[in-house]
Design a protein around this motif. Structure first.
Motif, mmCIF file in Angstrom:
data_model
loop_
_atom_site.group_PDB
_atom_site.id
_atom_site.type_symbol
_atom_site.label_atom_id
_atom_site.label_comp_id
_atom_site.label_asym_id
_atom_site.label_seq_id
_atom_site.Cartn_x
_atom_site.Cartn_y
_atom_site.Cartn_z
ATOM 1 N N SER A 37 0.784 -1.174 0.043
ATOM 2 C CA SER A 37 0.073 -0.126 0.159
ATOM 3 C C SER A 37 0.957 1.466 -0.014
ATOM 4 C CB SER A 37 -1.052 0.091 1.229
ATOM 5 O OG SER A 37 -0.273 -0.057 2.332
ATOM 6 N N ALA A 38 2.163 1.356 0.227
ATOM 7 C CA ALA A 38 2.998 2.311 0.343
ATOM 8 C C ALA A 38 3.617 2.469 -0.941
ATOM 9 C CB ALA A 38 4.088 2.275 1.743
ATOM 10 N N GLY A 39 3.400 1.612 -1.863
ATOM 11 C CA GLY A 39 4.270 1.587 -3.081
ATOM 12 C C GLY A 39 4.371 2.857 -4.006
ATOM 13 N N PHE A 40 3.613 3.684 -3.732
ATOM 14 C CA PHE A 40 3.739 4.791 -4.402
ATOM 15 C C PHE A 40 4.651 5.993 -3.752
ATOM 16 C CE2 PHE A 40 1.810 8.861 -6.837
ATOM 17 C CZ PHE A 40 1.928 8.073 -8.358
ATOM 18 N N VAL A 41 5.081 5.612 -2.707
ATOM 19 C CA VAL A 41 5.861 6.527 -1.696
ATOM 20 C C VAL A 41 7.303 6.217 -2.141
ATOM 21 C CG1 VAL A 41 6.646 7.164 0.368
ATOM 22 C CG2 VAL A 41 4.369 6.511 0.125
#
Length: 60
Positions: A37-41
């Motif tokens: 879920s933090a892959g875009f960070v």
């Protein structure tokens, strides 16, 4: 020169969230970052300072 306890009290009084985080707060951020879920960070510095600037200046 101020003592350690007095500096600590001044620090807490100036801190935006009125507390100093525990290691569990750092661990929670790291835990978030390892999930998909933090892959875009990406490539971002994340300041875990509760809103406090990096350099704290104490009045003399």
């Amino acid at each position: 020169m101020r003592g350690a306890v007095e500096r600590r009290t001044i620090n807490l009084d100036r801190h935006p969230v009125d507390s100093v985080d525990e290691p569990s707060g750092i661990a929670a951020t790291v835990s978030f970052l390892v999930f998909e879920s933090a892959g875009f960070v990406t490539g971002q510095p994340i300041a875990l300072d509760g809103g406090m600037p990096r350099k704290m200046i104490y009045p003399h």
